[in-house]
Design an enzyme around this catalytic site. Sequence first.
Site, PDB file in Angstrom:
ATOM      1  N   ARG A 196       3.852 -29.311   5.217  1.00  0.00           N
ATOM      2  CA  ARG A 196       4.580 -28.624   4.612  1.00  0.00           C
ATOM      3  C   ARG A 196       5.689 -28.369   5.364  1.00  0.00           C
ATOM      4  NH1 ARG A 196       5.717 -23.060   4.801  1.00  0.00           N
ATOM      5  NH2 ARG A 196       6.059 -22.177   2.623  1.00  0.00           N
ATOM      6  N   ASP A 198       8.431 -26.002   6.081  1.00  0.00           N
ATOM      7  CA  ASP A 198       8.517 -24.528   5.880  1.00  0.00           C
ATOM      8  C   ASP A 198      10.257 -24.427   5.811  1.00  0.00           C
ATOM      9  OD1 ASP A 198       7.920 -21.468   5.723  1.00  0.00           O
ATOM     10  OD2 ASP A 198       9.163 -21.498   7.470  1.00  0.00           O
ATOM     11  N   HIS A 202      16.642 -24.196   4.213  1.00  0.00           N
ATOM     12  CA  HIS A 202      17.713 -23.673   4.824  1.00  0.00           C
ATOM     13  C   HIS A 202      18.039 -24.791   5.957  1.00  0.00           C
ATOM     14  CE1 HIS A 202      17.012 -19.693   3.326  1.00  0.00           C
ATOM     15  NE2 HIS A 202      15.928 -19.999   3.269  1.00  0.00           N
ATOM     16  N   GLU A 223       9.405 -27.053   1.252  1.00  0.00           N
ATOM     17  CA  GLU A 223       9.422 -25.506   0.671  1.00  0.00           C
ATOM     18  C   GLU A 223      10.698 -25.264   0.218  1.00  0.00           C
ATOM     19  OE1 GLU A 223       9.173 -20.965   1.158  1.00  0.00           O
ATOM     20  OE2 GLU A 223       9.749 -22.008   2.662  1.00  0.00           O
TER      21      GLU A 223
HETATM   22  C1  AAO Z   1       9.843 -11.109   9.466  1.00  0.00           C
HETATM   23  C2  AAO Z   1       9.985  -9.660   9.019  1.00  0.00           C
HETATM   24  C3  AAO Z   1      11.455  -9.361   8.725  1.00  0.00           C
HETATM   25  C4  AAO Z   1      12.175  -9.692  10.244  1.00  0.00           C
HETATM   26  C5  AAO Z   1      12.162 -11.253  10.522  1.00  0.00           C
HETATM   27  C6  AAO Z   1      12.705 -11.695  11.886  1.00  0.00           C
HETATM   28  O1  AAO Z   1       9.372  -9.511   7.725  1.00  0.00           O
HETATM   29  O2  AAO Z   1      11.625  -8.163   8.365  1.00  0.00           O
HETATM   30  O3  AAO Z   1      13.516  -9.554   9.781  1.00  0.00           O
HETATM   31  O4  AAO Z   1      10.371 -11.526  10.759  1.00  0.00           O
HETATM   32  O5  AAO Z   1      12.111 -11.067  12.672  1.00  0.00           O
HETATM   33  C7  AAO Z   1       7.694 -14.851   6.705  1.00  0.00           C
HETATM   34  C8  AAO Z   1       7.657 -13.589   6.122  1.00  0.00           C
HETATM   35  C9  AAO Z   1       8.977 -12.874   6.692  1.00  0.00           C
HETATM   36  C10 AAO Z   1       9.076 -12.797   8.139  1.00  0.00           C
HETATM   37  C11 AAO Z   1       9.067 -14.420   8.563  1.00  0.00           C
HETATM   38  C12 AAO Z   1       9.265 -14.477   9.909  1.00  0.00           C
HETATM   39  O6  AAO Z   1       7.878 -13.823   4.785  1.00  0.00           O
HETATM   40  O7  AAO Z   1       9.080 -11.677   5.833  1.00  0.00           O
HETATM   41  O8  AAO Z   1      10.122 -12.143   8.431  1.00  0.00           O
HETATM   42  O9  AAO Z   1       7.842 -14.959   8.056  1.00  0.00           O
HETATM   43  O10 AAO Z   1       8.296 -13.906  10.518  1.00  0.00           O
HETATM   44  C13 AAO Z   1      13.536 -16.983   1.580  1.00  0.00           C
HETATM   45  C14 AAO Z   1      13.266 -18.639   2.135  1.00  0.00           C
HETATM   46  C15 AAO Z   1      11.879 -18.989   2.194  1.00  0.00           C
HETATM   47  C16 AAO Z   1      10.856 -18.088   2.798  1.00  0.00           C
HETATM   48  C17 AAO Z   1      11.081 -16.747   2.145  1.00  0.00           C
HETATM   49  C18 AAO Z   1      10.004 -15.622   2.705  1.00  0.00           C
HETATM   50  O11 AAO Z   1      14.007 -19.337   1.347  1.00  0.00           O
HETATM   51  O12 AAO Z   1      11.780 -20.084   3.116  1.00  0.00           O
HETATM   52  O13 AAO Z   1      12.255 -16.215   2.214  1.00  0.00           O
HETATM   53  N1  AAO Z   1       9.474 -18.547   3.062  1.00  0.00           N
HETATM   54  C19 AAO Z   1       9.001 -19.258   3.922  1.00  0.00           C
HETATM   55  C20 AAO Z   1       7.513 -18.811   4.435  1.00  0.00           C
HETATM   56  C21 AAO Z   1       7.243 -17.444   4.830  1.00  0.00           C
HETATM   57  C22 AAO Z   1       8.105 -17.268   6.078  1.00  0.00           C
HETATM   58  C23 AAO Z   1       9.493 -18.224   6.387  1.00  0.00           C
HETATM   59  C24 AAO Z   1       9.800 -19.111   5.338  1.00  0.00           C
HETATM   60  C25 AAO Z   1      10.022 -18.105   7.445  1.00  0.00           C
HETATM   61  O14 AAO Z   1       6.736 -19.222   3.422  1.00  0.00           O
HETATM   62  O15 AAO Z   1       6.139 -16.925   5.008  1.00  0.00           O
HETATM   63  O16 AAO Z   1       8.608 -15.877   6.302  1.00  0.00           O
HETATM   64  O17 AAO Z   1       9.483 -19.120   8.475  1.00  0.00           O
HETATM   65  C26 AAO Z   1      15.221 -15.708  -3.045  1.00  0.00           C
HETATM   66  C27 AAO Z   1      15.781 -16.947  -2.393  1.00  0.00           C
HETATM   67  C28 AAO Z   1      14.749 -17.574  -1.594  1.00  0.00           C
HETATM   68  C29 AAO Z   1      14.243 -16.543  -0.698  1.00  0.00           C
HETATM   69  C30 AAO Z   1      13.819 -15.409  -1.362  1.00  0.00           C
HETATM   70  C31 AAO Z   1      13.206 -14.114  -0.305  1.00  0.00           C
HETATM   71  O18 AAO Z   1      13.974 -16.302  -4.103  1.00  0.00           O
HETATM   72  O19 AAO Z   1      16.046 -17.925  -3.513  1.00  0.00           O
HETATM   73  O20 AAO Z   1      15.251 -18.395  -0.901  1.00  0.00           O
HETATM   74  O21 AAO Z   1      13.114 -17.254   0.140  1.00  0.00           O
HETATM   75  O22 AAO Z   1      14.488 -14.833  -1.988  1.00  0.00           O
HETATM   76  O23 AAO Z   1      14.372 -13.742   0.464  1.00  0.00           O
HETATM   77  C32 AAO Z   1      12.967 -14.766  -7.656  1.00  0.00           C
HETATM   78  C33 AAO Z   1      14.203 -14.208  -7.170  1.00  0.00           C
HETATM   79  C34 AAO Z   1      14.617 -15.132  -6.011  1.00  0.00           C
HETATM   80  C35 AAO Z   1      13.720 -15.295  -5.016  1.00  0.00           C
HETATM   81  C36 AAO Z   1      12.566 -15.958  -5.831  1.00  0.00           C
HETATM   82  C37 AAO Z   1      11.383 -16.362  -4.920  1.00  0.00           C
HETATM   83  O24 AAO Z   1      13.254 -16.164  -8.395  1.00  0.00           O
HETATM   84  O25 AAO Z   1      15.146 -13.932  -8.061  1.00  0.00           O
HETATM   85  O26 AAO Z   1      15.811 -14.354  -5.489  1.00  0.00           O
HETATM   86  O27 AAO Z   1      11.978 -15.167  -6.752  1.00  0.00           O
HETATM   87  O28 AAO Z   1      10.264 -16.627  -5.484  1.00  0.00           O
END
Ligand code: AAO
Length: 663
Positions: A196, A198, A202, A223
């Site tokens: 997968r 991740d 981006h 993803e």
């Molecule tokens: C953590 C802390 C943060 C801190 C950061 C840095 O929580 O506070 O700032 O560390 O120290 C995971 C967690 C994050 C975590 C990160 C790193 O979820 O909270 O941050 O580990 O430890 C975007 C990305 C997508 C990502 C998703 C979470 O595009 O790739 O955010 N998923 C993967 C993993 C995930 C992981 C990471 C990536 C990072 O699955 O577990 O993060 O490696 C919209 C955009 C999306 C965006 C989302 C959320 O989507 O289109 O691209 O995803 O927002 O920001 C509706 C909404 C639409 C939304 C969509 C999502 O349609 O209208 O806006 O739902 O289904």
Amino acid sequence: MKTSIPLIGALAFAASSFSSVASAGTAFVHLFEWKWDDIATECESFLGPKGFDAVQVSPPHEHTAGPYWWTRYQPVSYNNLTSRSGNETQFKNMVNRCNAAGVKIYVDVVMNNWASYQGHGNVASGGSSWTPRNYPELSGQDFHSDCTISNYGDANNVWDCGLYGMPDLNTGASYPQDYVANYMKRLTSWGVAGFRIDAAKHIRPSELDTVMAKAQRPWAFLEVIGAAGEAVQPGQYTYIGPVTEFKYGTDLAANFNGQIKNLKTLGPSWGLQASDKAVVFVDNHDRERGHGGGGNLTYKEGTKYNLANVFMLAYPYGYPKVMSGYKFTDTDAGPPAGATNCSNSEWVCQHRWGNIANMVEFRNFTVGAWSVNNWWDNGANQIAFSRGDKGFVVINNESYALSQTLYTGLPAGNYCNVLAGADKCSGDVISVAANGYATFNVPANAAAAIHGGALAGGGCVTDCPPVSNVPSLNVRGTFNGWGNLPMTLVADNTWQATFTLNGQANQRFKVDVYGDWSLNYGDNGADGVLDQTGADIYTTASGEFRLTVNDQTMRYTLEQVGQCNACFAGNFSQMYFRGTANNWSATPMALVANNVWELVVNFDGQSNQRFKFDVNADWSHNYGDNGANGSLERTGADIFTNLVGQYRVRMNDQAMTYSIQPL
Ligand code: AAO
């Protein structure tokens, strides 16, 4: 609507590289935050036997410290593979054991963003020291310049700035590309079957494509979250591999909370990717926590979530991923302490829910019939459809029971309702009639499914061996010294045994399932129906009789076989057996054919075991066998035998011979 299935890429890959572990699976599970040792055991004990194709495991790389689950998404090193799930040795061992169990391993590769969270220090899970943009094998020049994604309407901002401000790997440069590709090649060489990618959204598609080429193009899904109005969309990536189809889970939730009759056409016409480009899921580890948007069902919704998974696994679209995680209230909370497996109730273990696990086999069995047929709905929240002539599912998303006779399109037969218990054939049996119709009674908020891979009665449809409710049955009575005479299953639930009764005083019998009295039946009230531990069944009958017992209705009959005593001619009017087997008492024998007297005797093999025949039960006119040659002489010698068990002893009062035959 016939189309290729999404795992074809996976199968082709597996076939070329790991033909010994290629499976015919069609659905996989994400064992979120499970430890490697526990995944290995789960592959062997559950996932393999249930037909799961693969497990997506949490990222194995070294990661930043801290109790939160998401620290796994902040890599520090690919060369040090000690993570919260275990070390490199344990990881390799898991891959080998899962492969041997027919279950592939998919690794979650986090390459886009690197560690920034320092809340629990700068020593990572494997002991490496780091600071942002400075890791054991990567340094500042390997990253894009420091900025945070702030505008999803600008593709360059999405690709070149840091997700949540994390250092953003420069995947356009050769050294980082090689670093990631070598990591994937190393994992592949250990037997990992897929990846997968991740945060693929981006990474510029052309750069990701180069990395995949350098990694020798392993099977991978990407993803890429699709959201209306954004500059980067999943369709830009599908030439590299299948993508995560987030809208599918949103659509399922909307209609399970609305009317599931609408799902009849779910697919590309809804704006979804082509089926072979879509990895689908009801929820994933982000969405169940509201990270990455909400609007989906989670384990917290219970039955609706369960039914949505049933639908996903029944419906011919995409490559489904079953989410399996742990209970939480705090959306940052890491995994529970203690065993990371289903014996710890802190884990939800969705993949072990009977409805979900048994639907994986449904999907495997029906894969050749990649179409929706014989759709039925009630105009609202009850639906049913077949997958060609291979399987049929009924989903009742109403708060009242469903009772319908439906055309299934399946061959006639008795099918297990695989959703009626954890074991696919532990529930009710649904009979499909010769005209293809079957009646379904499905409780509120439940489902039923049948398929040709789960047929009742050991998989038999025509010319089936008889079925029974008990594994064996014996007759025991005075006629055989209360020994066990095994009965024969002659038709469904119908047991029979034939034996000789002699009309002796207090002649009686019972039936006994295991031959140890632990589960025996008599007849209270002599009404012809057996009762457990009921009264002895008395009879004054004499001659050869057949006992028939139905282990369903518990009715029994005792009928005479052939003719009656009086119908046969003998040179004597009576004959008695006397020997060590009956303490030399006189047991009457039955005339079962002209001149043939018979008794079933229970020999115990005691030393000096012997017997004689006595015409009047007073020794005045008795027969033995001088010379042990099988012919009888009056007042001849005792007849010795060392036999043990039940035998049919016969004596012919014309030829003056005798025989001892096993039953
Ligand atoms: C953590 C802390 C943060 C801190 C950061 C840095 O929580 O506070 O700032 O560390 O120290 C995971 C967690 C994050 C975590 C990160 C790193 O979820 O909270 O941050 O580990 O430890 C975007 C990305 C997508 C990502 C998703 C979470 O595009 O790739 O955010 N998923 C993967 C993993 C995930 C992981 C990471 C990536 C990072 O699955 O577990 O993060 O490696 C919209 C955009 C999306 C965006 C989302 C959320 O989507 O289109 O691209 O995803 O927002 O920001 C509706 C909404 C639409 C939304 C969509 C999502 O349609 O209208 O806006 O739902 O289904």
